[in-house]
Design an enzyme around this catalytic site. Structure first.
Site, PDB file in Angstrom:
ATOM      1  CE  LYS A  35      -0.593  -0.044   4.989  1.00  0.00           C
ATOM      2  NZ  LYS A  35      -1.405  -0.019   5.993  1.00  0.00           N
ATOM      3  CE1 TYR A 252      14.572  32.037   5.915  1.00  0.00           C
ATOM      4  CE2 TYR A 252      14.550  29.789   5.568  1.00  0.00           C
ATOM      5  CZ  TYR A 252      14.657  31.074   5.122  1.00  0.00           C
ATOM      6  OH  TYR A 252      14.456  31.278   3.626  1.00  0.00           O
TER       7      TYR A 252
END
Length: 362
Positions: A35, A252
């Site tokens: 899956k 950042y």
């Protein structure tokens, strides 16, 4: 040249891990669970490593079609069954086995016109409380299915909620045995964690995450303990270096401050590639096969690694974000996932489409 990040799929490792599943349950047949596009590896890329399974289990009808196109003629099981009545037409055409977990799916079967009866897996809700009939309703559902000319053989299936943890599976095994006592047909219980940890005896076992080189009960046990091999490598290269002085910050938000003189490598990998933004300073990485750490905040296209103890590393050096590195080095995906507060499954499935993925030459 293209941006220097890529993901590699190790077909030989998939085959090895499949054999580990067989060794754990030598008398059972093995579903290879593919899956989510084979847990992010790509069904077409993973197929050669997993074609030794007895069957494939998945969710998506389109993925089932892809397996048939690849030449697979054995069993394919839809783990969640069909989502609407017309899906049964494709089940008939592709010869798909499918789970039945609710009354509506039985109603659709009863109205379905088919020349070939369907093989179904009736799902018991033994405690997970997602899909399936309660123990009180299970035998009634079995009787309804058994009366339908559209149904051939009925098997029983359930799913464990705590096979990887302290609670274990005894309470669900008891519920399953009570609900299915004296009913005919094959049984399918064990997922990866139950297969590795508990050795439950049943006719079919569902090998999922273990196939892809991740330990289902990490950090209690790692892949080395279970003798599993990593099947995916995410790697890139250093595209720049910086020299920091004490007090300099990185990235950042200035979330990392250099405690002293440091060398930093800038890596072409970020959250737009599927690498978790939540990975904090200290997340492990390999540079030229040697272990180091990330520092600062992961940005969209780049992250930073500490090169202070790696004087030979520089622009072009190979960086292993997870999987196999140079010289036989390995960085298990579970270690990276843990720093981000998640699991290896998510990292595999989250590799972004912009990352080139190919079969490794190993």
């Amino acid at each position: 040249m293209p941006r220097p990040i890529e993901a590699l799929v190790h077909v030989s490792a998939l085959a090895h891990n499949l054999q580990r599943a067989r060794a754990q349950a030598p008398d059972a047949r093995v579903w290879a669970v593919v899956k989510a596009n084979a847990y992010g590896h790509g069904i077409e890329r993973a197929y050669d490593g997993l074609r030794g399974a007895d069957g494939f289990a998945l969710l998506d009808l389109a993925e089932a079609e892809r397996l048939r196109t690849l030449g697979w003629r054995g069993p394919i099981l839809l783990l969640e069954g069909v989502f609407e009545a017309r899906d049964l037409e494709l089940c008939s055409r592709l010869d798909l086995w499918h789970a039945v977990h609710c009354d509506e799916q039985i109603d659709w079967l009863a109205a379905h016109k088919t020349h070939r009866p369907h093989r179904v897996f009736l799902k018991l809700n033994s405690g997970m409380n997602r899909l399936g009939f309660t123990p009180a309703a299970f035998r009634g559902a079995w009787a309804r299915l058994g009366a339908l000319p559209q149904v051939d053989e009925i098997s029983a299936i359930t799913h464990f909620s705590d096979a990887d943890g302290a609670r274990g599976i005894a309470h669900q095994i008891a519920a399953f045995e009570t609900a299915t006592r004296d009913l005919p047909g094959e049984r399918c219980l064990s997922n990866s964690a139950a297969l590795l940890r508990h050795g439950v005896k049943n006719d079919w076992v569902r090998a999922g995450i273990l196939l892809y080189g991740s330990a289902p009960d990490f950090p209690e046990h790692d892949v080395t303990h279970w003798d599993l091999q990593p099947t995916m490598t995410l790697r890139s290269r250093i595209i720049a270096t910086q020299t920091l002085a004490a007090g300099d910050t990185v990235g950042y938000g200035s979330s990392f401050t250099a405690p002293g003189a440091m060398r930093v490598g800038i890596v072409a990998c970020g959250y737009a590639d599927g690498y978790p933004r939540l990975c904090p300073t200290g997340t492990p990485a390999l540079v030229n096969g040697r272990r180091t750490r990330t520092i600062g905040r992961v940005s969209m296209d780049m992250l930073e690694v500490d090169l202070t103890e790696l004087p030979d590393a520089g622009i072009g050096s190979e960086v292993t974000l997870w999987g196999r590195g140079p010289g036989g080095s390995v960085l298990p995906i579970d270690e990276v996932a843990r720093t981000a507060g998640t699991i290896g499954y998510e990292l595999m499935c989250a590799v972004a489409p912009r990352v080139t993925m190919r079969v490794a030459e190993d």
